[in-house]
Design a protein around this motif. Structure first.
Motif, PDB file in Angstrom:
ATOM      1  N   GLY A 186     -35.157 -64.529   9.645  1.00  0.00           N
ATOM      2  CA  GLY A 186     -33.758 -64.137   9.829  1.00  0.00           C
ATOM      3  C   GLY A 186     -33.689 -63.106  10.943  1.00  0.00           C
ATOM      4  O   GLY A 186     -34.549 -63.066  11.840  1.00  0.00           O
ATOM      5  N   SER A 209     -28.051 -61.119   5.550  1.00  0.00           N
ATOM      6  CA  SER A 209     -28.394 -62.126   6.563  1.00  0.00           C
ATOM      7  C   SER A 209     -29.808 -61.956   7.116  1.00  0.00           C
ATOM      8  O   SER A 209     -30.194 -62.671   8.038  1.00  0.00           O
ATOM      9  CB  SER A 209     -27.389 -62.073   7.714  1.00  0.00           C
ATOM     10  OG  SER A 209     -27.348 -60.779   8.294  1.00  0.00           O
ATOM     11  N   VAL A 246     -29.171 -66.027   4.989  1.00  0.00           N
ATOM     12  CA  VAL A 246     -30.066 -65.569   6.047  1.00  0.00           C
ATOM     13  C   VAL A 246     -29.832 -66.345   7.329  1.00  0.00           C
ATOM     14  O   VAL A 246     -29.726 -67.578   7.332  1.00  0.00           O
ATOM     15  CB  VAL A 246     -31.531 -65.687   5.583  1.00  0.00           C
ATOM     16  CG1 VAL A 246     -32.488 -65.291   6.697  1.00  0.00           C
ATOM     17  CG2 VAL A 246     -31.761 -64.812   4.351  1.00  0.00           C
TER      18      VAL A 246
END
Length: 505
Positions: A128, A136, A217
């Protein structure tokens, strides 16, 4: 053999809890990297690392990663190899989206690391990217921050806020558990099952947090390229070509799976590897010794072979119940295959098949016995009078029987660190006694008359000069101060302290 043709030997698949007869059983293994088998000197630059998982080779993107070794936690005679990171970064050949490491995917990450000084946040493994929004990013850290020291998801707000998904090590909101791993080999694990993050230290659950419907992610960087699986740092939003929150230590092993392990599986995996990283005893299949068991005559004779190196000693052990007792260090040694010296480049041995049930064999590397310098006249550490050898554990060291009527003693380890000291012991008037529990190694006892001083490091001792009476040191195994001495020696040194050496094994 590799019966199912998936690239992993059958014995290794059994150890990894996958089916050696089913090639698909190994499919969830994204990364399995073992740097402990690197046959490279410390300081050698390593640019590419083999990986048995689907992510492919890991190569250096930033900096220079070097081979580095550190002693096993409880056995300084065995050094364990890894890769040293300090602002460096390696990335996998196969990108994270192709591996399924995006969105809200479940996964398990395991790593063996050695970190001298733990900072607030240090990324060991990541994919990520940073920069938000919350949830995320994906990074396993070894850091002391109570909010993001363990996991970086982006979102380091208040602890227990499900909308702030970063996670610290336990105790929850404090994060101090991780400090116990500083300056030693530690096994850190991270499991995410799609709802809850769990983090583990040496197989034991340290902390957990739930993040319902929050993690998503990133699959790409801002430059449009797919995100990568990284070792040694995280990645900023722009691209992979940066190394934020870098790891500053040594990484020996890394595993990533696209499934969530149970707490029991995490603990079992740790226990299988603990003997090597804690005690320097390597066991199991897949190690650099390439231990092979075969039979040339349908089972009447059993042959053993393995790669060997100078100064190593080996014992072959066996068990007919390896599932019930996976701890190979407790298995029975095979008669005739105990404490075998190395015969480089390879050891080969054969025995008649033992009677009884079928059994599983394993090779254990036996730690070398510590050795003290030859016995001298006691005038210096280099000329220490040898007390001999004694088993590790509780010991009593005293000066009873000395001609010197008012004694002081100091106990040093092999690196010159002062372990303990004593002037006047209860019940001995002006004589001295040290009660101590010692691990295997070489130790030194310095003795002097009253008003001696012992510094904390560097074997630094100051003792009165011109003492003509004999100084005696006794070593008693156990905790009984009145037990007969196991070892005893005496010496005189007009120039100051009298030195003795002791081998604990």
């Amino acid at each position: 053999p590799d019966t199912d043709g998936d690239g992993s030997p059958d014995g290794e698949e059994v150890s990894n809890q996958t089916d050696p007869l089913d090639a698909s059983s190994n499919a969830n293994q994204i990364a399995k990297i073992d740097m402990t088998s690197l046959d490279l000197p410390d300081g050698m630059v390593v640019r590419t690392v083999a990986n048995q998982g689907r992510a492919g080779l890991f190569t250096t993107l930033i900096g220079e990663v070097e081979a580095e070794s550190h002693p096993a936690n409880n056995n300084p005679l065995v050094r364990i190899k890894g890769l040293s990171f300090d602002g460096d970064k390696m990335t996998a050949a196969v990108d994270a989206p192709t591996l399924g490491l995006v969105g809200n995917q479940a996964y398990t990450v395991r790593a063996w690391v050695f970190n001298e000084f733990i900072e607030e946040e240090e990324a060991i493994v990541s994919w990520g990217r940073r920069g938000g929004p919350n949830g995320s990013n994906a990074a396993m850290n070894q850091g002391e921050s109570p909010t993001f020291g363990a996991i970086g998801h982006w979102g380091g707000g208040p602890v227990n806020d499900p909308n702030e998904p970063d996670v610290g090590w336990g105790p929850n909101g404090e994060g101090s558990d991780i400090l116990s791993t500083q300056g030693r080999w530690a096994q850190l694990s991270w499991v995410y099952d799609g709802l809850e993050d769990r983090v583990f230290i040496d197989g034991a659950l340290s902390n957990s947090e739930e993040h319902p419907s929050l993690l998503n992610v990133h699959a790409t960087y801002n430059d449009g390229n797919p995100t990568l699986v990284c070792l040694g740092s995280s990645s900023d939003e722009g691209s992979a070509n940066n190394a934020p929150v870098p790891f500053s230590g040594t990484i020996a092993r890394v595993e990533i799976y696209d499934s969530a392990w149970t707490n029991e599986e995490i603990e079992t995996a740790f226990l299988q590897e603990q003997t090597y990283f804690f005690y320097g005893i390597r066991s199991g299949t897949g190690d650099p010794h390439e231990f092979v068991v075969s039979s040339p005559d349908s089972g009447e004779t059993i042959e053993f072979g393995w790669k060997s190196w100078e100064s190593e000693t080996y014992t072959v052990v066996a068990s007919d119940g390896p599932i019930e007792n996976p701890d190979t260090t407790s298995w029975e040694p095979v008669a005739g295959l105990e404490n075998l010296n190395a015969t480089p480049p390879r050891n080969t041995h054969s025995i008649t098949r033992p009677a009884g049930d079928l059994r599983l064999f394993r090779l254990l590397q036996v730690p070398a016995s510590p050795s003290a310098p030859p016995s001298g006249n006691g005038s210096s550490r280099e000329q220490a009078i040898s007390l001999g050898r004694v088993p590790a554990g509780d010991l009593v060291i005293d000066t009873q029987g000395s001609g010197v009527t008012d004694t002081e003693i100091g106990l040093f380890d092999a690196q010159g660190n002062l372990v303990a000291q004593n002037d006047d012991a209860p019940g001995l008037r002006y004589l001295s006694r040290i009660n101590v529990n010692l691990q295997p190694g070489v130790y030194f006892v310095a003795g002097g008359a009253y008003n001696s001083s012992f510094s904390a490091t560097a074997f630094d001792v100051s003792a009165p000069l011109g003492v003509t009476d004999e100084f005696t040191v006794n070593v008693r195994a156990g905790t009984n101060n009145a037990a007969p001495p196991t070892l005893t020696e005496s010496g005189v040194h007009l120039g100051g302290a009298v030195w003795f050496s002791l081998v604990v094994e």
